[in-house]
Design an enzyme around this catalytic site. Structure first.
Site, PDB file in Angstrom:
ATOM      1  N   HIS B  55       0.904  -1.238  -0.042  1.00  0.00           N
ATOM      2  CA  HIS B  55       0.058   0.138   0.149  1.00  0.00           C
ATOM      3  C   HIS B  55       0.817   1.137  -0.033  1.00  0.00           C
ATOM      4  O   HIS B  55       0.688   2.099  -0.881  1.00  0.00           O
ATOM      5  CB  HIS B  55      -0.910  -0.080   1.274  1.00  0.00           C
ATOM      6  CG  HIS B  55      -2.048   0.999   1.235  1.00  0.00           C
ATOM      7  ND1 HIS B  55      -2.743   1.136   0.431  1.00  0.00           N
ATOM      8  CD2 HIS B  55      -1.797   2.184   2.156  1.00  0.00           C
ATOM      9  CE1 HIS B  55      -3.716   2.240   0.662  1.00  0.00           C
ATOM     10  NE2 HIS B  55      -3.095   2.740   1.896  1.00  0.00           N
ATOM     11  N   HIS B 106      -9.896   2.945  -1.320  1.00  0.00           N
ATOM     12  CA  HIS B 106     -10.051   2.380   0.248  1.00  0.00           C
ATOM     13  C   HIS B 106     -10.810   1.161   0.329  1.00  0.00           C
ATOM     14  O   HIS B 106     -12.023   1.003   1.028  1.00  0.00           O
ATOM     15  CB  HIS B 106     -10.684   3.536   1.130  1.00  0.00           C
ATOM     16  CG  HIS B 106      -9.871   3.704   2.301  1.00  0.00           C
ATOM     17  ND1 HIS B 106     -10.502   3.971   3.589  1.00  0.00           N
ATOM     18  CD2 HIS B 106      -8.614   3.771   2.629  1.00  0.00           C
ATOM     19  CE1 HIS B 106      -9.549   4.370   4.524  1.00  0.00           C
ATOM     20  NE2 HIS B 106      -8.414   4.212   3.836  1.00  0.00           N
TER      21      HIS B 106
END
Lengths: 232, 758
Positions: B55, B106
């Site tokens: 990430h 997200h």
């Protein structure tokens, strides 16, 4: 025409309210929640938003801010006050208007171009409309469901203090389709719809919000000519 | 329990450390030891593990994203003011104004906890925009779910929509558009891609760095708590299995009121000119902010972790470093400006704390209870994470998929069948009205929204005096991308470009949000690499640079990866928003025309909405992009908008002419009578690119036709706007506009109920 627009922490439509005042020929004056000065304005707008986050009841904290102490005092003395959406909630919490706004019956935030009927033109903020006039004003809220005890609602209806009513569908479950009300004197008006958004055809479906500011200008104009003994 | 200090780490090299549990691979742990010349302390291990996660470090995608570097750093309106590598790209839009925009995923948190996952997704991207010195002015969100009637969609969708709305509405940011797409492949892995756009004057651009020994490092905003600990490394890097929901505490909890204060406070700090460097705290929290700020500057940094204000005083130093508590920013301020800084923070009731300072040298040193627990070169944490050349393989099934074309699918034989299929496609979940979702968002706040959903793009006025504005559209066509990742990415780009252009704005630059399956699967990496190359080719051809982006991997349920979903966010500029063109028909008697390439392409039924809705089919080849025609169309639309030649314009994409015609009629509340040249079925349902449906006053026909021809396009009048409430296709069918509108509006409410039932 100097119109104060209060900014609480979490106010969102203060920018829009100031723009609407300016577009309709007034001078917008920013009022800060923590100040106890109204800077001698001719009227006050409590704008939409989520004052102090509204994590408690909407408007419950804003009502205790220093600026509100002055607004309450001035409103009792006849200063024109318009509460829009969160501002309406603040006015109810401050007991300048009766009743309360609870969670909408659809239980979600709802943004819509809403039809309204002007029920009373006997207020500082609605005298430029004609009784029964149909207007379309933006609504956008999650807690706009107007509730009051039966006695209060009867009083509001009997005294012609319901100023705006939802038509062609009630968006939030409000009693008697009430969208906006006024105090006994007609200087304080609170409503869930957002007239400050409906002033520019580029950014809104109608310009029906302009009537609110024209109403104020008319009232202040009449007031000025009265106090000047008609010499104006 | 004693703290694992640097001295302790040196003295106890043999200690077993939980690197695997923190998501590190064995060789990654080894290289940390090599960098440090010793084992890491537990705090250092926490920092490296979050910063080296997929990430934060882009370790699988970096080598491919680097290829974006070959693109020109210039838009049709001038050079980029900031590009890839900054927190968000910044585009010059003229008149001294600049616009910054970025999308971020997200996805995983939103599956675990739909409301907070989506809410904090909005919050995070808004802080990225804020950190560039820009005032955030609008949001968009691109959402993908499993099938509309799947049981878990009823949990995930209302929660995500309420979260996007709950957070964005409370910030006072209009939500001006996005996408809502349903497909089985997202059932256990919804996609939540939030885009934020901000506006600034050129001179107000700020980039993150920590310069000047003795300058103070300030943490301000919310206090630090136990939420989101390990979120970045655990949640975003591993897929969900049966015990997914057990990870609940890893999702951050948002406080949009605090974020609103943070925005106003930060903008006032910028205005005062007292911010030397700034960084938002998102994934990896203080680990990320301190290492990024320090490595971007020319000195070192010393942090005293005891000074960080905590919500929970039982937090360990490792947890404080990893916490992803929301609504926090870090900045570097000269000592002389501290008074002013605290004064502004006090005005907005925002807590601000000096937690350290910029030092000589190049080390990031963090102390806890008077002992050093971190002593690293910040660059190794922030920028020298592992880089993987992951293997890539073209899937063996790709050819089978391509061979499985729509040619063999039965097509409608009668007008009645065609009408049924027209209705089925137009009212299918992906094409139906999305008001159920978008009515939960405030699209009017700030008073500059010139267009919002269901228009082809969102449009904002930037300058109230001149009318200068920007348009934004987000698009991804995962079905085409599944069939051919290179071409699918190109077509997603073309669609976003066209959506911006049909409103009258000039497309200038893109941001991307690349949602893919597991990078450890060579077939996914092939899709990813192909999609990047497709975007590069398209951006070169269209002259729209990539300003930045986001990669989300590990989107899969069990072993099944999602379809590759490269989202493109296109920014356009319009000189005066009053010239904008809307999608709905406007007046009875106007002519309806199709504008597109002079030589019509072929195909467009493979991968179409028709194939999906009527046959549940995905196979064959996507249509070919036509860049010259896309650019011609954009030029035509910009000119036509300027000269006020058009009553309406709507791009043709998913569902082809059928959907464009239906939507223009429904949005305008007016009927349409059309006669199509060629096969009605092909004409209605093919999804070939570079086309739009226009309506205009008959008097404008000649000038529009010559304008179209001048741009290498053909303009073909196909019918008229009528006051008869029906859509009729000569020789085939007519359907009632009232029935169609009702069915189109009813698809999503029928599945989810009126309002969000909780």
């Amino acid at each position: 025409m100097r119109v104060g627009v209060v900014t609480f922490p979490g106010s969102l439509d203060d920018v829009d309210a100031r723009r609407a005042v300016t577009l309709t020929g007034g001078e917008a004056v920013s009022l800060w929640h923590a100040s106890d000065s109204l800077q001698g304005v001719d009227a006050v707008i409590l704008p939409g938003g989520f004052s102090y986050g509204d994590y408690l009841r909407c408007g419950a904290i804003a009502r205790f801010s220093p600026v509100m102490a002055e607004v309450i005092k001035a409103a009792h003395a006849g200063l024109p006050v318009l509460g829009i959406c969160n501002g309406f909630q603040v006015l109810c919490e401050a007991h300048l208007l009766p009743g309360a706004l609870i969670r909408s019956d659809r239980r979600t935030f709802y943004c819509k171009d809403q039809d309204l009927r002007v029920e009373s033109t006997d207020t500082v903020w609605s005298n430029a409309f004609t009784p029964g006039q149909q207007i379309n004003i933006i609504i956008k809220h999650g807690e706009g469901n107007y509730q009051a005890d039966a006695e209060t609602v009867k009083m509001l209806e009997d005294e012609n203090r319901v100023v705006f009513r939802y038509i062609n569908g009630n968006p939030n479950g409000s009693l008697h389709d009430i969208a906006g009300i006024t105090n006994e004197r007609g200087n304080v008006v609170g409503l869930m719809p957002h007239p400050e958004h409906n002033v520019d055809p580029v950014t809104a479906p109608t310009r029906d919000g302009i009537g609110f500011f024209e109403s104020l200008a008319r009232y202040l104009g009449a007031l000025a000519s009265r106090t000047q003994g008609g010499t104006a | 329990m004693s703290v694992d200090t640097v001295a302790n780490a040196k003295a106890t090299p043999q200690v077993q450390q939980p690197w695997a549990e923190l998501g590190l691979k064995a060789d990654e742990y080894e290289s940390i030891k090599q960098i440090l010349g010793r084992r890491p302390t537990s705090c250092e291990l926490a920092m490296y593990s979050v910063m080296w996660s997929e990430h934060c470090s882009y370790k699988s995608s970096k080598v491919h994203l680097a290829r974006f570097g070959q693109l020109e750093k210039t838009t049709p309106r001038g050079p980029l003011l900031a590009g890839i590598g900054e927190q968000a790209g910044v585009v010059d839009v003229g008149q001294g104004w600049a616009v910054t925009f970025k999308a971020e995923s997200h996805n995983h948190p939103s599956y675990v906890e739909p409301y907070q996952g989506a809410a904090t997704g909005v919050g995070g991207i808004v802080r990225d925009i804020l950190a560039m010195g820009a005032r955030p002015v609008a949001s968009m969100d691109s959402l993908r779910f499993g099938k509309l009637d799947a049981p878990d969609t009823a949990r995930v969708l209302p929660g995500i929509v309420a979260g996007v709305g709950g957070y964005g509405n409370c910030l006072g940011l209009p939500n001006i558009g996005g996408e809502v797409v349903f497909d089985d492949c997202y059932y256990g892995n919804p996609l939540v891609n939030a885009l934020s756009v901000g506006v600034l004057r050129h001179e107000d651009l700020h980039l993150a760095f920590a310069r000047g020994t003795g300058n103070k490092v300030i943490l301000y905003g919310a206090t630090t708590g136990g939420d989101g600990i390990g979120g970045a490394s655990v949640l975003a890097s591993e897929t969900f299995d049966a015990d997914g929901p057990a990870k609940r505490p890893s999702v951050q909890v948002g406080d949009p009121f605090m974020e609103k204060l943070l925005i106003e406070c930060t903008l006032e700090l910028f205005q005062a000119g007292i911010i030397n460097g700034i960084q938002d705290l998102g994934a990896a929290g203080i680990s990320c902010a301190t290492s990024e700020l320090a490595s971007a500057g020319d000195g070192g940094m010393h942090i005293d972790l005891d000074l960080v204000p905590l919500r929970d005083n039982t937090l360990t130093p490792e947890e404080i470093l990893m916490s992803e508590s929301q609504e926090r920013m870090a900045c570097v301020v000269e000592p002389a400006n501290l008074g002013k800084f605290f004064e502004i923070c006090a005005k907005w009731e925002v807590l601000a704390t000096v937690i350290g300072e910029v030092t000589e040298g190049d080390r990031l040193i963090i102390d806890w209870h008077g002992e050093t627990v971190v002593d690293v070169d910040p660059h190794t944490v922030a920028h020298e994470g592992p880089v993987y050349q992951r293997p890539l393989t073209r899937p063996a099934w790709q050819d089978t998929l391509i061979a499985d074309s729509t040619d063999k699918l039965p097509r409608p034989q009668t007008g009645i069948e065609l009408a049924d299929q027209f209705l089925a496609v137009v009212t299918s979940p992906n094409q139906a009205d999305k008001s159920w979702v978008t009515d939960q968002y405030d699209r009017y706040v700030r008073g500059n929204t010139a267009l919002a959903q269901p228009q082809d793009s969102g449009m904002l006025r930037i300058d109230e005096a001149t009318g200068l504005g920007v348009a934004l559209a987000t698009d991804a066509n995962a079905r085409f991308t599944m069939l051919d990742p290179f071409v699918g990415a190109e077509l997603s780009l073309c669609e976003a470009y066209r959506n911006v252009a049909v409103t009258g704005a000039e497309p200038v630059a893109i941001t991307d949000c690349l949602n893919f399956g597991s990078p450890e699967d060579p077939e996914v990496m092939w899709q990813f690499s192909q999609a990047i190359d497709g975007l590069i080719k398209g951006c070169q051809a269209l002259g729209t640079p990539v300003t930045g982006g986001n990669v989300s991997f590990y989107n899969r349920t069990g072993e099944v990866n999602i379809m590759p979903t490269p989202l493109v966010g296109m920014l356009g500029v319009i000189d005066d928003v009053r010239q904008r063109v809307k999608a709905g028909f406007r007046a009875e008697g106007d002519l309806i025309a199709l504008v597109g390439p002079a030589t019509p392409g072929t195909g467009g039924i493979d991968g179409s909405a028709w194939a999906q809705v009527v046959h549940g089919h995905l196979g064959g080849k996507p249509p070919q992009p036509d860049y010259a025609a896309e650019q011609g169309l954009a030029k035509l639309m910009i000119q036509a908008a300027k000269d006020k030649l058009l009553a309406s314009a709507h791009d043709l994409s998913d569902g082809g002419l059928a959907v464009a015609l239906a939507e223009s009629a429904i949005l305008g509340g007016l009927g349409a009578q059309v006669a199509l040249a060629g096969d009605d079925f092909e004409e209605l349902f093919n999804e070939r690119p570079a086309r739009a449906l226009l309506s205009f006053d008959p008097e404008k026909r000649d000038v529009l036709t010559s304008l179209a021809n001048a741009h290498g396009l053909s303009l073909q009048v196909i019918g008229r706007v009528t006051s008869i409430e029906e859509i009729s296709v000569a020789g085939s069918f007519s359907v009632s506009l009232v029935d169609l509108t009702r069915a189109w509006r009813n698809t999503i409410p029928a599945a989810l109920g009126i309002g969000g039932q909780d």
